[in-house]
Design a protein around this motif. Structure first.
Motif, mmCIF file in Angstrom:
data_model
loop_
_atom_site.group_PDB
_atom_site.id
_atom_site.type_symbol
_atom_site.label_atom_id
_atom_site.label_comp_id
_atom_site.label_asym_id
_atom_site.label_seq_id
_atom_site.Cartn_x
_atom_site.Cartn_y
_atom_site.Cartn_z
ATOM 1 N N GLY A 283 0.869 -1.158 -0.069
ATOM 2 C CA GLY A 283 -0.064 0.185 -0.063
ATOM 3 C C GLY A 283 0.819 1.322 0.135
ATOM 4 N N GLY A 284 2.007 1.213 -0.400
ATOM 5 C CA GLY A 284 2.850 2.346 -0.305
ATOM 6 C C GLY A 284 2.449 3.327 -0.996
ATOM 7 N N GLY A 285 1.924 3.496 -2.161
ATOM 8 C CA GLY A 285 1.454 4.804 -2.903
ATOM 9 C C GLY A 285 0.194 5.426 -2.095
ATOM 10 N N ASN A 286 -0.644 4.366 -1.566
ATOM 11 C CA ASN A 286 -1.715 5.185 -1.068
ATOM 12 C C ASN A 286 -1.212 5.657 0.531
ATOM 13 O OD1 ASN A 286 -4.599 4.859 -1.854
ATOM 14 N ND2 ASN A 286 -3.584 2.884 -2.723
ATOM 15 N N ALA A 287 -0.267 5.071 1.034
ATOM 16 C CA ALA A 287 0.439 5.546 2.257
ATOM 17 C C ALA A 287 0.607 6.931 2.161
ATOM 18 C CB ALA A 287 1.410 4.764 2.861
ATOM 19 N N VAL A 288 1.538 7.088 1.132
ATOM 20 C CA VAL A 288 1.945 8.403 0.762
ATOM 21 C C VAL A 288 1.178 9.495 0.416
ATOM 22 C CG1 VAL A 288 3.669 9.827 -1.081
ATOM 23 C CG2 VAL A 288 4.370 7.655 -0.125
ATOM 24 N N ARG A 289 0.052 9.075 -0.233
ATOM 25 C CA ARG A 289 -1.141 9.994 -0.412
ATOM 26 C C ARG A 289 -1.817 10.377 0.696
ATOM 27 N NH1 ARG A 289 -5.494 7.172 -3.961
ATOM 28 N NH2 ARG A 289 -6.439 9.215 -3.882
ATOM 29 N N ALA A 290 -1.991 9.379 1.772
ATOM 30 C CA ALA A 290 -2.665 9.866 3.142
ATOM 31 C C ALA A 290 -1.816 10.750 3.734
ATOM 32 C CB ALA A 290 -2.965 8.361 3.765
ATOM 33 N N VAL A 291 -0.685 10.341 3.843
ATOM 34 C CA VAL A 291 0.261 11.342 5.040
ATOM 35 C C VAL A 291 0.371 12.752 4.094
ATOM 36 C CG1 VAL A 291 2.757 11.725 5.748
ATOM 37 C CG2 VAL A 291 1.615 9.251 5.603
ATOM 38 N N SER A 292 0.319 12.780 2.746
ATOM 39 C CA SER A 292 0.585 14.037 2.276
ATOM 40 C C SER A 292 -0.836 15.086 2.366
ATOM 41 C CB SER A 292 0.643 13.702 0.596
ATOM 42 O OG SER A 292 1.671 12.990 0.411
ATOM 43 N N CYS A 293 -1.801 14.446 2.841
ATOM 44 C CA CYS A 293 -2.838 15.174 3.088
ATOM 45 C C CYS A 293 -2.814 15.969 4.382
ATOM 46 C CB CYS A 293 -4.128 14.285 3.196
ATOM 47 S SG CYS A 293 -4.837 13.588 1.874
#
Ligand SMILES: Nc1nc2c(c(=O)[nH]1)N[C@H]1C(S)=C(S)[C@@H](COP(=O)(O)OP(=O)(O)OC[C@H]3O[C@@H](n4cnc5c(=O)[nH]c(N)nc54)[C@H](O)[C@@H]3O)O[C@H]1N2
Ligand SMILES: Nc1nc2c(c(=O)[nH]1)N[C@H]1C(S)=C(S)[C@@H](COP(=O)(O)OP(=O)(O)OC[C@H]3O[C@@H](n4cnc5c(=O)[nH]c(N)nc54)[C@H](O)[C@@H]3O)O[C@H]1N2
Ligand SMILES: [Mo]
Length: 679
Positions: A283-293
């Motif tokens: 889930g690395g891509g989604n994790a980056v998206r979540a943190v970037s919010c």
């Protein structure tokens, strides 16, 4: 400068550069070539044609006269007794490492004949500058810094200097990493979450921001899209839920949210340094998206010392050109060789021709990479490179694991011997590397080797005539003053201080996409998703321990493993294991252990330590296979599965079991290259 050098044990250079002709000592400004966000400007001292010292350039602000321990040994690597000095052709079996010396002419003619259709990699293609986020120097002014999925003390030293500066000014530093790294030890808080659970933590933090109303409504309204959807999703993640997923104490999550809230209420800047650690699970891509919010929710982007910095280089550079059958290429009218994802090279080398895959891979040219050691599931990679019908050419400095499988090994120059240009993914300067030395032995720059191959293969385009200095000039066009680069070795790009203070995000609307309609339509989910790992622990898991394999501080991936001073600093291949997990398996510190799963077996010594959290073992990388106790390294165990976005590798999404093989009765030494055994 002195104290920094003392703290890090790194080498520093103070004072200005001098050139003294009497003693024939010259100093040449270059650039560190390694795939590291720091991209240092370095100064090589040359005496009688030999590099005697490599130091950080004191005139380059980001480098500040300090290099990491590895690169300050670069001259040892360049003049290493094991340097490959002339072209060689394989005489033994693949992998046996038996070669005979041949002339350049013989090697190039034969390779060109066999690779006729190779479209030599276009040396003018330089990655576009895609800068995302904060300027690294402004971290020094932040009041709260989250170091999330990175170990800057080991791999991003120059960022760490700014974090230290902030700490001295009273900032709080928080590290989010399954392992208790050197960085985690030096931070005020360490959240040792389970690998691949970062998105859940990000949502729990946003949950707390929402329920306490530590939210910049004005920023969200003006500069973002999809806040109400994100807000609703965040409310599904109370800290209790995330704590169970992440394997963290719930109070620790609450405390971090409170620190963020306090900073928000005081109007002080807070920033996140996001690294690759979290991106190496499913889930690395989604994790980056979540943190970037998070910075958008807090309106942290309003200040230059607030926001987020994410490395922008590809997580895994595809640096080699596999070759298709010339006749098929010609027949299909394809002029470019296709590129193959290095994360699945094991399977791909073993794949037969098929309509989806295309023709079978017939030849591989490897340069700047050591896939036998660094690509996942090495068992398959070894099998692929062992194919008798595969033609393999390796451009290298040393006889690496990969070079052992080559039909031809061609000696390449190191950074001290060739021209190069570098863009950084951690700061905003462009650097120029001038050669400090004549090529050692018969070595040649990659570019020259490709030019000569191209000529012999009948490519007549003008670009194949360009020399390396011309290529460097062309790389930046008029975005950079080349005269300034020549003179100083670096030039700064003009960039805004707080890039997203008023939106201006790299999206069509210029708004930050908390909800991404395009991704929703692609079926990826408009909101960041919390995705479990491919390999999850639980009652039905066959292997109970998660294994991560971040790089050892003194190595740069698999580079420098053969430099004795640096290898001595790392000792030998180790697997860190928590005392509780060790005790359950009757493993004592120093025992020889086997880590295994369905993909393979890796033998090394156990280090029983609190650096590893319960349930997670750490195999520091990336050792050469041939130095391993059973001729393997950590990548024997890692999988070729890919991430949710960007088809990146999932090195840290890997389950294993560990068992004790033997007590540590005598020190087990890794196999040393012959020349060093004498030293
Ligand atoms: N000394 C040294 N420096 C290097 C390199 C090197 O090999 N040696 N390699 C260079 C290269 S190619 C790269 S790509 C960069 C990489 O640079 P970074 O992205 O900073 O990678 P690491 O320093 O490996 O830090 C990754 C950290 O993430 C942690 N981690 C593992 N899994 C997870 C997870 O699921 N979540 C979170 N939050 N953390 C996790 C690991 O324990 C590790 O401490 O470094 C560059 N710099
Ligand atoms: N288990 C595990 N595996 C990993 C990772 C991990 O964290 N865990 N990290 C992954 C990551 S992020 C990366 S980037 C890859 C890195 O993997 P690679 O890209 O393969 O990098 P290195 O291992 O440093 O190998 C680089 C090789 O290029 C050679 N070389 C250097 N300069 C030159 C030159 O100018 N010319 C030529 N011809 N050769 C040169 C060096 O001698 C060295 O052998 O590893 C990946 N593998
Ligand atoms: Mo990397």
């Amino acid at each position: 400068m002195l104290n920094k050098a003392a703290i890090f044990g790194e080498h520093s250079l103070s004072g200005s550069l001098s050139i003294s002709t009497e003693t024939e000592v010259t100093q040449v400004v270059g650039a560190c070539p390694h795939d590291c966000p720091d991209t240092c400007s370095m100064v090589t001292t040359v005496q009688n044609g030999r590099a005697v010292r490599v130091q950080g350039n004191p005139d380059h602000p980001q480098t500040g006269g300090v290099l990491c321990a590895k690169v300050s040994r670069y001259h040892e690597r360049t003049h290493h007794p094991d340097r490959l000095l002339h072209p060689m052709r394989r005489v033994g079996a693949k992998g046996a490492g038996q070669f005979e010396r041949v002339s350049w002419d013989e090697a190039l003619s034969d390779i060109a004949a066999r690779l006729k259709a190779i479209a030599a990699q276009d040396p003018q293609a330089i990655l576009p500058y895609a800068k995302v986020g904060m300027r690294v120097e402004f971290f020094a002014e932040s009041r709260l810094i989250l170091i999330w999925g990175g170990n800057p003390v080991g791999s991003n030293l120059h960022f760490w200097r700014y974090a230290q500066e902030a700490k001295r000014q009273g900032a709080k530093l928080v590290c989010i990493d399954p392992r208790r790294t050197d960085t985690a030890e030096k931070c005020h808080e360490h959240l040792a979450l389970l690998p691949g659970t970062d998105a859940a933590l990000a949502y729990a933090l946003m949950h707390e921001l929402v329920v306490h109303d530590w939210v910049d409504h004005d920023y969200l309204e003006r500069y973002t899209v999809g806040w109400s959807a994100l807000r609703q999703r965040a409310l599904e993640w109370p800290p209790e839920r995330a704590a169970a997923v992440c394997g963290l104490p719930v109070e620790q999550i609450r405390r971090l949210a409170q620190d963020m809230g306090a900073c928000f209420q005081r109007g002080e800047p807070q920033a996140i340094r996001l690294n690759y650690g979290m991106q190496r699970a499913r889930g690395g891509g989604n994790a980056v998206r979540a943190v970037s919010c998070i910075p958008a929710v807090l309106g942290a982007w309003r200040q230059r010392a607030g926001g987020l910095l994410l490395s922008t280089s590809g997580a895994f550079p595809v640096q080699w050109a596999p070759l298709q059958r010339p006749d098929l290429l010609a027949a299909s009218g394809v002029s470019q060789p296709r590129t193959i994802n290095m994360s699945t090279i094991g399977n791909d080398l073993l794949r037969p021709a098929s309509p989806e895959f295309g023709p079978q891979v017939q030849a591989v040219v490897v340069y700047n990479s050591n896939p036998l050691a660094v690509a996942p599931e090495s068992g398959k990679v070894v099998q692929g490179f062992s194919r008798p019908d595969l033609f393999t050419v390796v451009l290298e400095h040393f006889q690496t694991d990969t070079a052992d499988y080559a039909d031809y090994v061609l000696p390449a120059t190191t950074q001290l011997e060739h021209w190069d240009v570098h863009l950084s993914y951690g700061h905003t300067d462009a650097l120029l590397n001038r050669p400090a030395l004549a090529p050692v032995g018969e070595s040649r720059p990659n570019t020259q080797i490709f030019r000569e191959l191209a000529q012999r293969m009948g490519f007549t385009e003008d670009c194949f005539q360009d020399d390396d200095e011309t290529l460097c000039r062309q790389a930046y066009g008029d975005r950079i003053d080349f005269a300034q680069l020549l003179e100083r070795g670096f030039a700064t790009l003009d960039l805004p201080e707080a890039p997203f203070a008023q939106g201006g995000f790299p999206t069509p609307s210029g708004r930050c996409l908390l909800f991404n309609e395009a991704l929703e339509q692609l079926g990826q989910g408009g909101l960041p998703e919390v995705l479990p790992n491919h390999e999850t622990t639980g009652s039905d898991a066959r292997y109970p321990l998660a294994m991560i394999s971040p790089p050892a501080r003194n190595f740069l991936n698999s580079t420098f493993v053969n430099v004795k001073t640096l290898r001595d600093a790392e000792g030998e291949p180790l697997l860190e294991i928590h005392p509780a997990d060790a005790q359950a398996r009757a493993i004592a510190d120093g025992d020889v252990v086997e880590a295994f799963n369905d993909r393979g077996r890796y033998h090394c010594k156990a280090r029983v330590t609190l650096r590893a959290r319960p349930g997670v073992v750490v195999g520091l990388g990336i050792w050469w296979r041939k130095m391993g106790l059973n001729g393997t390294n950590v990548n024997e165990l890692t999988s070729q599965r890919l991430t949710d976005m960007g088809r990146a590798p999932t090195f840290y999404d890997c389950l294993v079991e560990v068992r004790r093989l033997a007590p540590n009765t005598q020190p087990v030494q890794p196999v040393q290259p012959a020349s060093e055994a004498l030293a």
